[in-house]
Design a protein around this motif. Sequence first.
Motif, mmCIF file in Angstrom:
data_model
loop_
_atom_site.group_PDB
_atom_site.id
_atom_site.type_symbol
_atom_site.label_atom_id
_atom_site.label_comp_id
_atom_site.label_asym_id
_atom_site.label_seq_id
_atom_site.Cartn_x
_atom_site.Cartn_y
_atom_site.Cartn_z
ATOM 1 N N ASP A 254 93.086 3.850 46.608
ATOM 2 C CA ASP A 254 92.755 3.333 47.937
ATOM 3 C C ASP A 254 94.005 2.795 48.632
ATOM 4 O OD1 ASP A 254 90.062 3.900 47.736
ATOM 5 O OD2 ASP A 254 89.463 1.860 47.208
ATOM 6 N N LEU A 255 94.806 2.023 47.898
ATOM 7 C CA LEU A 255 96.011 1.436 48.493
ATOM 8 C C LEU A 255 97.009 2.498 48.912
ATOM 9 C CD1 LEU A 255 96.466 -1.574 46.048
ATOM 10 C CD2 LEU A 255 95.804 -1.699 48.458
ATOM 11 N N ILE A 256 97.176 3.506 48.102
ATOM 12 C CA ILE A 256 98.109 4.579 48.457
ATOM 13 C C ILE A 256 97.588 5.353 49.669
ATOM 14 C CG2 ILE A 256 99.111 6.757 47.637
ATOM 15 C CD1 ILE A 256 99.255 5.392 44.842
ATOM 16 N N GLY A 257 96.267 5.496 49.767
ATOM 17 C CA GLY A 257 95.695 6.096 50.970
ATOM 18 C C GLY A 257 95.988 5.268 52.210
ATOM 19 N N HIS A 258 95.886 3.941 52.083
ATOM 20 C CA HIS A 258 96.247 3.062 53.198
ATOM 21 C C HIS A 258 97.719 3.239 53.557
ATOM 22 C CE1 HIS A 258 92.846 0.091 51.881
ATOM 23 N NE2 HIS A 258 92.378 1.231 52.351
ATOM 24 N N ALA A 259 98.562 3.288 52.534
ATOM 25 C CA ALA A 259 99.997 3.429 52.776
ATOM 26 C C ALA A 259 100.309 4.737 53.500
ATOM 27 C CB ALA A 259 100.758 3.366 51.452
ATOM 28 N N ARG A 260 99.667 5.806 53.102
ATOM 29 C CA ARG A 260 99.918 7.105 53.759
ATOM 30 C C ARG A 260 99.585 7.030 55.248
ATOM 31 N NH1 ARG A 260 97.699 12.373 50.987
ATOM 32 N NH2 ARG A 260 99.069 13.166 52.626
ATOM 33 N N ARG B 147 88.133 0.142 58.767
ATOM 34 C CA ARG B 147 87.859 0.919 57.551
ATOM 35 C C ARG B 147 88.479 0.265 56.328
ATOM 36 N NH1 ARG B 147 90.953 4.635 54.945
ATOM 37 N NH2 ARG B 147 92.396 4.858 56.704
ATOM 38 N N ALA B 148 89.738 -0.162 56.448
ATOM 39 C CA ALA B 148 90.445 -0.729 55.303
ATOM 40 C C ALA B 148 89.820 -2.038 54.848
ATOM 41 C CB ALA B 148 91.916 -0.937 55.647
ATOM 42 N N ALA B 149 89.315 -2.847 55.791
ATOM 43 C CA ALA B 149 88.689 -4.120 55.416
ATOM 44 C C ALA B 149 87.495 -3.885 54.499
ATOM 45 C CB ALA B 149 88.262 -4.884 56.663
ATOM 46 N N LYS B 150 86.719 -2.851 54.781
ATOM 47 C CA LYS B 150 85.554 -2.539 53.944
ATOM 48 C C LYS B 150 85.991 -2.086 52.555
ATOM 49 C CE LYS B 150 82.677 -1.185 57.872
ATOM 50 N NZ LYS B 150 81.971 -0.066 58.546
ATOM 51 N N GLU B 151 87.046 -1.290 52.480
ATOM 52 C CA GLU B 151 87.509 -0.804 51.181
ATOM 53 C C GLU B 151 88.095 -1.934 50.346
ATOM 54 O OE1 GLU B 151 88.523 3.753 52.651
ATOM 55 O OE2 GLU B 151 90.165 2.366 52.214
ATOM 56 N N VAL B 152 88.913 -2.780 50.970
ATOM 57 C CA VAL B 152 89.555 -3.863 50.226
ATOM 58 C C VAL B 152 88.538 -4.918 49.805
ATOM 59 C CG1 VAL B 152 91.370 -5.623 50.307
ATOM 60 C CG2 VAL B 152 91.755 -3.425 51.367
ATOM 61 N N ALA B 153 87.403 -4.986 50.501
ATOM 62 C CA ALA B 153 86.365 -5.928 50.095
ATOM 63 C C ALA B 153 85.873 -5.630 48.680
ATOM 64 C CB ALA B 153 85.195 -5.882 51.083
ATOM 65 N N PHE B 154 85.849 -4.368 48.287
ATOM 66 C CA PHE B 154 85.465 -4.018 46.921
ATOM 67 C C PHE B 154 86.559 -4.439 45.928
ATOM 68 C CE2 PHE B 154 82.735 -1.106 49.335
ATOM 69 C CZ PHE B 154 81.516 -1.332 48.714
ATOM 70 N N HIS B 155 87.816 -4.319 46.339
ATOM 71 C CA HIS B 155 88.912 -4.786 45.487
ATOM 72 C C HIS B 155 88.802 -6.301 45.287
ATOM 73 C CE1 HIS B 155 91.446 -1.311 47.459
ATOM 74 N NE2 HIS B 155 90.321 -0.882 46.916
ATOM 75 N N GLN C 147 95.870 -9.845 42.380
ATOM 76 C CA GLN C 147 94.821 -9.193 43.164
ATOM 77 C C GLN C 147 93.965 -10.211 43.913
ATOM 78 O OE1 GLN C 147 96.038 -5.950 43.322
ATOM 79 N NE2 GLN C 147 93.850 -5.493 43.440
ATOM 80 N N LEU C 148 93.688 -11.331 43.289
ATOM 81 C CA LEU C 148 92.902 -12.368 43.951
ATOM 82 C C LEU C 148 93.597 -12.828 45.222
ATOM 83 C CD1 LEU C 148 90.402 -14.346 43.656
ATOM 84 C CD2 LEU C 148 92.064 -15.969 42.715
ATOM 85 N N ALA C 149 94.876 -13.147 45.121
ATOM 86 C CA ALA C 149 95.623 -13.627 46.284
ATOM 87 C C ALA C 149 95.728 -12.553 47.353
ATOM 88 C CB ALA C 149 97.015 -14.089 45.852
#
Length: 258
Positions: A53-59, A135-143, A107-109
């Motif tokens: 997910d993070l690498i997708g955000h970076a791309r 979109r990213a906020a929803k994905e990172v919420a699972f992280h 990861q918590l921070a």
Amino acid sequence: MPDVPPSAAHPDLARYVTRLGDDALVLGQRLCQWITRAPTIDEDLALSNIALDLIGHARALLARAGRLDGTGRTEDDFAYTRSEREFTNALLTELPNGDFAVTVARQLAYTHFAVLHYASLAHCADPELAAFGARAAKEVAFHRLHADRWTVTLGRGTAESARRMRHALERVWPYAGELFEDDDLLRRLAASGTVPSPAPLRDTWLGRVTGVVTEAGLAVPAPTWSATGGRAGLHTEEFGPLIAELQSVRRQFPGGTW
């Protein structure tokens, strides 16, 4: 995503988007180092998926930066051809994985910050960045849920797991403040209404992470110092080997295709 014409180039926004892309890329690369080394098979898969997910955000972010700065660089150019000093990620994201508890604390921070920051971007003036933020906020919420669960599990587990989680929080916490730093770039962007400053998010972030840490039976550290410099390209001594690993194949086989 359509190309941005030269007249629409926005150097300040390009630098800002590059920072976000670097955060995601570097943290994704760190998490990739857990593959085949995580405590369980389930965690191997979970950390791998978070890294993807993070690498997708970076791309998405780095490709946008290449259009905004007028250079036309691709996400691969940003990832594989820059020197260490050209990366502008927050130092938190490059911290070594340490034991599993250190990764959980990092990861918590980061995830509690990222959810708040991306959610704020969802309302920014730039429509493409706003769509990405939503979109990213929803994905990172699972992280974030993953980090919360493990913080509580380790804090309320054995005496040894609680000790490790306590040590991990103390190790990571001095690096969290940089996520909320304001500088001239952020002040210009906020003043123009382009993107919101992350600084006002700090109190909400602290309240949320304090709730998780308290549930874990632990206390939020009160560090006596705060790390800084990542946004200016000044990195920890562990950053060089990380970037060398990231860029090794591209540098060994420049122009190679698979």
